[in-house]
Design a protein around this motif. Structure first.
Motif, PDB file in Angstrom:
ATOM      1  N   CYS A 106      -7.893  36.195 -17.668  1.00  0.00           N
ATOM      2  CA  CYS A 106      -8.333  35.086 -18.533  1.00  0.00           C
ATOM      3  C   CYS A 106      -9.740  35.330 -19.070  1.00  0.00           C
ATOM      4  CB  CYS A 106      -8.314  33.782 -17.731  1.00  0.00           C
ATOM      5  SG  CYS A 106      -9.087  32.407 -18.604  1.00  0.00           S
ATOM      6  N   PRO A 107      -9.882  35.578 -20.377  1.00  0.00           N
ATOM      7  CA  PRO A 107     -11.212  35.824 -20.946  1.00  0.00           C
ATOM      8  C   PRO A 107     -12.151  34.634 -20.801  1.00  0.00           C
ATOM      9  CG  PRO A 107      -9.487  36.272 -22.576  1.00  0.00           C
ATOM     10  CD  PRO A 107      -8.812  35.672 -21.383  1.00  0.00           C
ATOM     11  N   LYS A 135      -8.267  23.694 -17.043  1.00  0.00           N
ATOM     12  CA  LYS A 135      -8.011  23.049 -18.346  1.00  0.00           C
ATOM     13  C   LYS A 135      -6.828  22.075 -18.222  1.00  0.00           C
ATOM     14  CE  LYS A 135      -9.361  27.262 -20.924  1.00  0.00           C
ATOM     15  NZ  LYS A 135     -10.760  27.211 -21.270  1.00  0.00           N
ATOM     16  N   CYS A 152     -11.433  29.640 -25.500  1.00  0.00           N
ATOM     17  CA  CYS A 152     -10.141  30.117 -24.973  1.00  0.00           C
ATOM     18  C   CYS A 152      -9.406  30.707 -26.162  1.00  0.00           C
ATOM     19  CB  CYS A 152      -9.397  28.913 -24.386  1.00  0.00           C
ATOM     20  SG  CYS A 152      -7.603  29.067 -24.294  1.00  0.00           S
ATOM     21  N   LEU A 177      -6.258  31.277 -26.448  1.00  0.00           N
ATOM     22  CA  LEU A 177      -4.818  30.955 -26.439  1.00  0.00           C
ATOM     23  C   LEU A 177      -3.999  32.243 -26.367  1.00  0.00           C
ATOM     24  CD1 LEU A 177      -4.692  28.127 -29.158  1.00  0.00           C
ATOM     25  CD2 LEU A 177      -4.672  27.835 -26.688  1.00  0.00           C
ATOM     26  N   CYS A 178      -4.471  33.136 -25.473  1.00  0.00           N
ATOM     27  CA  CYS A 178      -3.904  34.488 -25.439  1.00  0.00           C
ATOM     28  C   CYS A 178      -2.532  34.538 -24.775  1.00  0.00           C
ATOM     29  CB  CYS A 178      -4.857  35.426 -24.713  1.00  0.00           C
ATOM     30  SG  CYS A 178      -5.083  35.031 -22.967  1.00  0.00           S
ATOM     31  N   CYS A 184      -2.239  33.267 -19.234  1.00  0.00           N
ATOM     32  CA  CYS A 184      -2.030  32.258 -18.189  1.00  0.00           C
ATOM     33  C   CYS A 184      -0.576  31.782 -18.210  1.00  0.00           C
ATOM     34  CB  CYS A 184      -2.983  31.086 -18.392  1.00  0.00           C
ATOM     35  SG  CYS A 184      -3.010  30.438 -20.067  1.00  0.00           S
TER      36      CYS A 184
HETATM   37  S1  SF4 Z   1      -4.944  31.185 -23.013  1.00  0.00           S
HETATM   38 FE1  SF4 Z   1      -5.122  31.008 -20.794  1.00  0.00          FE
HETATM   39  S2  SF4 Z   1      -5.643  33.099 -20.083  1.00  0.00           S
HETATM   40 FE2  SF4 Z   1      -6.022  33.033 -22.307  1.00  0.00          FE
HETATM   41  S3  SF4 Z   1      -8.223  32.457 -22.494  1.00  0.00           S
HETATM   42 FE3  SF4 Z   1      -7.045  30.536 -22.574  1.00  0.00          FE
HETATM   43  S4  SF4 Z   1      -6.985  29.792 -20.459  1.00  0.00           S
HETATM   44 FE4  SF4 Z   1      -7.557  31.956 -20.380  1.00  0.00          FE
END
Ligand code: SF4
Ligand code: SF4
Length: 442
Positions: free
Chosen positions: A59-60, A75, A100, A102-103, A106
């Motif tokens: 998780c960045p 979150k 975030c 939204l990659c 997670c």
């Molecule tokens: S989508 Fe999930 S893993 Fe990616 S940056 Fe956001 S919280 Fe972290």
């Protein structure tokens, strides 16, 4: 059957709480937010895949702040508070929500464990922020104004086709329409040059979109669904008007928008768009399999591949879902979860390994477990330090496997890796996969 068994069976058999996978209402994800058990599978890559403690987080956002509020588990808890009116909007809260990418890391991590819809919850939190007038952030509002005024997210007034040089030779009519995207049109012009060189060398006809504009990635990603929907409708109409059978992008963010988020915005399935959506990787891989793409020129380098999030974790086709939930979370009708299984993992590796002279090295975090570069979904524009931090961590992993070149499939990754490497004085080369293939064709 005993009374206990019967009660269990009844409760199991009769889901009755209605819900939909609809990000317009955060309430659809109450179950998901309530049932997060804080196991942190959304943060740590499953240890069976990892060589050790290094390069093991995914998780960045949490990598940047090292505080649980920033990972998906935190979150999700905050989202529950938003839903129940227990949290007040503040700059800090907006930072947690928007820092975030939204990659989807997670989301795939959680689905190996509890099958919670994490990614959609994070999107729904942003939609809620916009509806309540708290989001998006000023920098995002500025980008949306630029798109409305100029048709691109930079506010550039220059010709969008300025990347085309004399060698670029699109057809007037073809089955494939190439959607170039803002980053490739204005910032990373080497990408469309390489894509068109490869297509032409393989004799794959393509046309360009007339009056192309932004795909709407940033408005959608920051929760402004009204703007994103207008863009989606206009862009889809242009493809239908062109008569193309395939919409091709060379940008991973555009790819996810067209393939997943346009159908999501319109309440349809991906296969109801009326045309197929493909990334350049798929088109090139098909040309390679048919013997049309000939990669003959050696590229003598040790290379590793970064799976850009939106050609991997987040690009499973979209299908609207409405159902009911009951005891222990069991649902009806059956839901085919999106787990990042449609990622272009094999195709990209087939292409790279077909280049003569390549010494290919995999990084520990690969495919669904790859760490995001940190540069997408409007996050870098708002939180450049977070974006650099993620790219820096990934560059360490590139060096860990002894590679001197990292290849990705998205111009936003290309920018973020190149800028971070240059700032840190790192001696690594950053290439788009199209640029690598263009080096290998005559
Ligand atoms: S989508 Fe999930 S893993 Fe990616 S940056 Fe956001 S919280 Fe972290
Ligand atoms: S993996 Fe899922 S259940 Fe576990 S902490 Fe993360 S969001 Fe919660």
């Amino acid at each position: 059957m005993s009374v206990i068994d019967k009660n269990h069976t009844d409760r199991y058999d009769t889901p009755e709480e209605p819900f939909a996978l609809d990000i317009n209402d955060l309430g659809n994800f109450r179950y998901d937010m309530q049932h997060c058990i804080k196991c942190k599978g959304c943060y740590w890559v499953d240890h069976t895949y990892m060589p050790g403690v290094h390069h093991s987080v995914r998780c960045p956002s949490n990598l940047w702040k090292e505080f649980d509020s920033y990972c998906a588990a935190g979150k999700m808890r905050i989202g529950l508070g938003m839903l129940d009116g227990k949290v007040e909007w503040s700059d800090h809260l907006l930072e947690i929500i928007y820092a975030c990418t939204l990659c989807g890391a997670c989301d795939v991590g959680c689905k190996r464990n509890l099958d919670l819809e994490v990614d959609l919850t994070l999107e729904a939190m942003r939609v809620r922020a916009v509806k309540e007038g708290a989001g998006p952030l000023p920098v995002h509002k500025d980008i949306i104004k630029k798109i409305e005024k100029t048709g691109n997210c930079y506010g550039a007034s220059a010709d969008r086709n300025g990347w085309m040089d004399a060698d670029v030779n699109p057809a007037e009519k073809a089955d494939i329409i190439y959607f170039v995207g803002c980053s490739s049109s204005y910032v990373n012009q080497s990408v469309p040059k390489a894509i068109t060189k490869v297509l032409q060398s393989a004799d794959v006809p393509y046309m360009l979109m007339k009056d192309e504009t932004c795909c709407g990635n940033i408005p959608f990603s920051v929760g402004d669904l009204d703007t994103a929907k207008k863009i989606a409708e206009a862009n889809i109409a242009k493809v239908k008007e062109s008569g193309a059978r395939v919409l091709m992008t060379g940008c991973a963010e555009c790819y996810r928008m067209w393939k997943v988020d346009y159908p999501k915005l319109l309440g349809i399935r991906t296969d109801e768009l009326g045309f197929e959506v493909k990334h350049f990787i798929e088109v090139a891989d098909e040309a390679l399999a048919e013997g049309k793409l000939k990669l003959t020129e050696p590229v003598n380098r040790r290379i590793t591949y970064h799976d850009s999030c939106n050609v991997s974790k987040t690009c499973d086709p979209w299908e609207p879902y409405e159902g009911k939930r009951g005891w222990m979370g069991c649902i009806e009708p059956r839901l085919d979860r999106r787990r990042g299984k449609s990622g272009l993992y094999d195709q990209s590796r087939e292409l790279i390994n077909a280049v003569p002279g390549i010494d290919f090295a995999e990084m520990p975090r690969k495919k669904e477990n790859a760490l995001c570069c940190g540069g997408g979904r409007g996050a870098k524009q708002a939180f450049p330090e977070m974006a650099e931090n993620a790219a820096r961590d990934r560059i360490e992993e590139v060096k860990f496997v002894g590679a001197g070149t990292v290849v990705s499939a998205c111009p936003w990754c290309l920018s973020n890796f190149s800028e971070t490497a240059a700032r840190d004085g790192e001696k690594i080369d950053v290439l788009d996969i199209a640029e690598l293939l263009a080096m290998a064709v005559k």
